[in-house]
Design an enzyme around this catalytic site. Structure first.
Site, PDB file in Angstrom:
ATOM      1  N   SER A 121     -18.960  95.707  40.600  1.00 28.28           N
ATOM      2  CA  SER A 121     -19.770  96.427  41.602  1.00 28.28           C
ATOM      3  C   SER A 121     -19.936  95.612  42.882  1.00 28.28           C
ATOM      4  CB  SER A 121     -21.132  96.803  41.021  1.00 28.28           C
ATOM      5  OG  SER A 121     -21.749  95.700  40.407  1.00 28.28           O
TER       6      SER A 121
ATOM      7  N   HIS B 223     -18.458  97.600  32.493  1.00 32.84           N
ATOM      8  CA  HIS B 223     -19.397  96.969  33.433  1.00 32.84           C
ATOM      9  C   HIS B 223     -20.781  97.573  33.183  1.00 32.84           C
ATOM     10  CE1 HIS B 223     -20.846  94.885  36.865  1.00 32.84           C
ATOM     11  NE2 HIS B 223     -20.468  95.705  37.829  1.00 32.84           N
TER      12      HIS B 223
ATOM     13  N   HIS C 267     -18.456  88.443  27.940  1.00 31.54           N
ATOM     14  CA  HIS C 267     -18.575  88.387  29.392  1.00 31.54           C
ATOM     15  C   HIS C 267     -17.327  87.744  29.980  1.00 31.54           C
ATOM     16  CE1 HIS C 267     -20.305  87.814  33.386  1.00 31.54           C
ATOM     17  NE2 HIS C 267     -21.163  88.753  33.029  1.00 31.54           N
TER      18      HIS C 267
ATOM     19  N   ARG D 273     -30.304  86.546  31.371  1.00 38.76           N
ATOM     20  CA  ARG D 273     -31.011  87.810  31.607  1.00 38.76           C
ATOM     21  C   ARG D 273     -31.383  88.439  30.265  1.00 38.76           C
ATOM     22  NH1 ARG D 273     -26.482  90.583  35.285  1.00 38.76           N
ATOM     23  NH2 ARG D 273     -25.287  89.787  33.514  1.00 38.76           N
TER      24      ARG D 273
ATOM     25  N   ASP E 107     -26.850  93.745  28.963  1.00 34.27           N
ATOM     26  CA  ASP E 107     -26.845  95.134  28.506  1.00 34.27           C
ATOM     27  C   ASP E 107     -27.199  95.285  27.031  1.00 34.27           C
ATOM     28  OD1 ASP E 107     -26.093  96.066  31.042  1.00 34.27           O
ATOM     29  OD2 ASP E 107     -24.026  95.512  30.639  1.00 34.27           O
TER      30      ASP E 107
END
Ligand code: NMX
Ligand code: MLT
Length: 742
Positions: free
Chosen positions: A267, A297, A343, A352, A398
């Site tokens: 992105s 993604h 990843h 995160r 995610d």
């Protein structure tokens, strides 16, 4: 420098106010603070380019170029930097550091994304006053134009929320200040300003847009007004219909941690790339969101929840580790990824993820879905490691974000990526403002075809010294295709053909490799072999072999598989231009020999010699027999010659060549001699040129070994292991598709 910065800031906006006593008071205006940051940043970039423009940041291997450009440092991205082991740092600050330092809505609360925006844009951690002033500024710009609402409402029900987001952003583009300024001929030194304005407008409107998408899709289209007392993230939750303190705090944290992940993710990179063409922030952010909508993604947060629901449905709420393991293996065996794990850059658990897990531990420790996700943390990495191919088996953001949303009642997972996208605007648009401020050029990397890469590695093989000694494996891992040059390619081809000879039938992989070396000639040569177009004459006594191979048209060619063919392609492509390692007739002869498909016949040595000298085979035979006299006592030779003649006669008439007169024969003989002499002369010249090139390279790199303290071996060798080559469709030996021959 500082004076210059201050001068510019004051000149443009009176950025930093100075009180009557001379004390410096911090501005609460984001734009003014940004303007203050411009001059030093420009100076640093100027210096970087001027003083270090030629410095090498890294090298690009073939593997990287064909493997998603992993690890190639080729982007300037100021707002954040990702470390594979430690994770993201925003302007130098880790997530735990920012949880400490960024102001919250209330003391000790979750960080305000407005503070993150200030940090990303200016490089400074804002005060609470500054963060709140950003909230005010965004609130003023937050109204979503009626036409955008109408566009959203007009979309067919079932349109994916990410498609709705992209559509709404593109609908907003009609109000782009940058596009209008560009139309009016704005000077490039001023691009940043309308880009800044567009970016702030867009960021401000995104919560309203996202909420409208949510309400239209899941709540019957009844929109909720923004609350002027609320900050940007809390208003997002509020407009979606979630007003609990917990949901709003969760949304603040969620929007803060997803804001940026350096420049290479899809992105960010897409936004950056499109913006580099001077497409305005609406267009470039919409491009970024189209990328975020991909399942590898941003859509992975939706996919994670779907996958976890699948686990719950099949195994119930509290599966055992064993059941979970089987479920994960079943996913992998079905050729799917386990969403939320792995990843492209990170090699440890995503900080995160850890941050959101911390929030869950504080707010929902007994929530069953949280417990299930925790169980997955125990089971999945081990299995992904066992596959032997996943580079990072650990969870990414995610894998956890959906749990928090579910807990507060936001259960519609198809919407989740929109929330990711709203946050991502903070990072990619901040960098977009900087990109236009710094005058970064249009992005246009170089691409190569497979052929071009192969040519490149082949051409540079002699110039690329190979490391030898103990460091070789460690410092020069097998990341490249083995470097090849013409002789080496030939040798690899010979190796392959000898393997084919051993097995009797070429495997798909061998055919792929042969195709890699010989290109389209392979299919043509195989067809010649299939049609029985290769005859081999073996000299009686000497065992020397010469081949006659059918051409495409109505002729046959005299072939020595390694060194010669009488066709024009050999002269032009192989000898003269050095564009092919063999012509199709040579290759046909080699293949026929390897596959045992050449029709062999022993012939007398003199006949062979005549054929080699360029005479027509039948004429040569007649001549030789005549020379010997009708009563030639050596019956076996005569027999062999007759046999050869008969075999030759079995070749299709059109390929046998005409009779020819004695004159014609002499002419052909002279011509053949000339061709052979020219061929050897060319080979000699080519050899000398190669030698000179190789000498030149050795001279030009002579200091390198000393500089890096390595031993270099200049001898080209055949790679022990053949490169893994792109597959070509199966080639049937018997029936080749016609299209493959052209
Ligand atoms: N499950 C199964 N296989 C995986 C996974 C996974 N979670 N992660 C990597 N692999 C496979 C990958 O498909 C590849 O297989 P093959 O060689 O057959 O093509 C192999 O392992 C090597 O891939 P890597 O080099 O480890 O990973 P890569 O850099 O190519 O891709 C991701 C990174 C993130 C796309 C990949 O790990 C993945 O697909 N993860 C699941 C989807 C996901 O969670 N995406 C979210 C990323 C974060 N985000 O927010 O954007
Ligand atoms: C992101 O946040 O953009 C993802 O972790 C993907 C990435 O960094 O490649």
């Amino acid at each position: 420098m500082r004076r210059a910065g201050k001068r510019l800031a004051v000149l443009l906006h009176g950025a930093t106010a100075t009180s009557a006593t001379g004390a410096r008071r911090l501005t609460t205006d984001l734009k003014a603070a940004f303007v203050e940051a411009i001059p030093p940043e420009m100076e640093r970039l100027k210096l970087l380019k001027k003083e270090h423009g030629a410095a090498v940041l890294g090298q690009v291997t073939v593997e990287q170029a064909v493997g998603g450009m992993r690890g190639i440092p080729a982007l300037l991205w100021e707002t954040s930097l990702l470390d594979p082991e430690e994770g993201i740092r925003f302007r130098g600050y880790s997530i735990p550091e920012l949880q400490e330092r960024l102001p919250g809505a209330s003391p000790g609360g979750e960080p305000l994304p407005e503070g993150m925006l200030w940090l990303l844009l200016t490089g400074q951690v804002p005060t609470a006053e500054q963060a709140h002033s950003v909230a005010d500024m965004l609130r003023e710009r937050s109204a979503v134009p009626a036409h955008v609402q109408q566009v959203l409402a007009a979309l067919p029900s079932g349109t994916h929320p990410m498609t709705q987001l992209c559509t709404a952003v593109l609908a907003l583009q009609s109000g782009s200040k940058f596009a209008a300024a560009y139309d009016q001929g704005v000077h490039k030194s001023k691009y940043w300003e309308p880009v800044y304005e567009d970016s702030m407008d867009l960021i401000a409107k995104l919560p309203g847009i996202a909420a409208a998408i949510y309400r239209n899709t899941y709540k019957g289209g009844k929109l909720v007004e923004a609350d002027p007392k609320l900050d940007w993230a809390a208003n997002l939750a509020h407009q979606m219909g979630y007003d609990s303190e917990g949901a709003q705090e969760m949304m603040r944290l969620y929007q803060t941690v997803h804001a940026d992940h350096e420049g290479g993710n899809v992105s960010a990179h897409a936004t950056h790339l499109v913006g580099s063409a001077l497409s305005d922030p609406y267009l470039s952010y919409a491009a970024g969101m189209a990328g975020l909508a991909g399942p590898l993604h941003g859509l992975a947060n939706q996919e994670t929840l779907r996958w976890v629901h699948g686990v719950q449905q099949e195994l119930g709420g509290t599966p055992t580790n064993e059941q979970l393991r089987d479920y994960v293996w079943a996913t992998l065996k079905a050729g799917k990824v386990v969403p939320g794990f792995g990843h492209a850059v990170l090699r440890k658990t995503d900080p995160r993820y850890t941050c959101l897990r911390g929030f869950a531990q504080r707010h929902m420790p007994d929530y069953p879905l949280f417990n299930l996700v925790s169980l997955l943390y125990e089971v999945v990495p081990d299995i992904l490691t066992q596959t032997g191919k996943v580079k990072n088996p650990w969870p990414n953001v995610d894998a956890h974000s959906g749990v928090l949303l579910q807990y507060y009642g936001i259960t519609e997972e198809r919407f989740y990526t929109v929330l990711f996208g709203v946050s991502r605007a903070l990072g990619v648009l901040s960098q977009g403002i900087w990109s236009r401020t710094l005058g970064l050029p249009i992005e246009r990397p170089k691409s190569l075809t497979i052929d071009a890469m192969l040519q490149h590695v082949g051409a540079n093989a002699a110039a690329t010294p190979r490391r030898s000694g103990p460091n070789r494996a460690a410092r020069a891992p097998a990341r490249h295709f083995p470097a090849m040059q013409a002789g080496t390619v030939e040798a690899v081809g010979a190796q392959l053909l000898s393997a084919v000879r051993t097995s009797g039938t070429p495997t798909d992989e061998q055919l792929s490799s042969l195709h890699f070396i010989y290109g389209t000639n392979l299919a043509k040569a195989l067809q010649i072999v299939d049609q029985g177009g290769v005859a081999c004459y073996v000299g009686a006594g000497s065992g020397r072999r010469v081949y006659l191979v059918h051409g495409h048209a109505a002729e046959h060619y005299l072939v020595h598989p390694d060194h010669y063919c009488s066709c024009q392609a050999f002269f032009f492509d192989v000898v003269s231009k050095d564009e092919a390692v063999a012509c199709k007739h040579q290759l046909a002869a080699r293949l026929a020999a390897a596959l045992g498909k050449a029709r062999e016949q022993t012939v007398m040595a003199r006949l062979l010699l005549r054929s080699l000298a360029g005479g027509d085979f039948e004429d040569g035979l007649v001549d030789v027999l005549a020379d010997m006299g009708a009563d030639e006592p050596h019956a076996s030779i005569a027999q062999a010659a007759a046999g050869a003649s008969a075999m030759h006669a079995r070749l299709p008439r059109s390929h046998r060549g005409g009779g020819g007169s004695a004159k014609g024969l002499i002419f052909l003989l002279v011509l053949a001699h000339l061709v052979i002499v020219a061929y050897w002369a060319l080979m000699w010249v080519r050899q000398r040129r190669r030698q000179q090139r190789s000498d030149g390279r050795q001279r030009s790199t002579v200091s390198t070994p000393k500089a890096v303290g390595c031993t270099y071996d200049w001898t080209p060798t055949v790679p022990q292991k053949l490169p893994t080559l792109p597959k070509i469709p199966n080639i049937q030996l018997i029936q080749l598709p016609k299209a493959a021959l052209h």
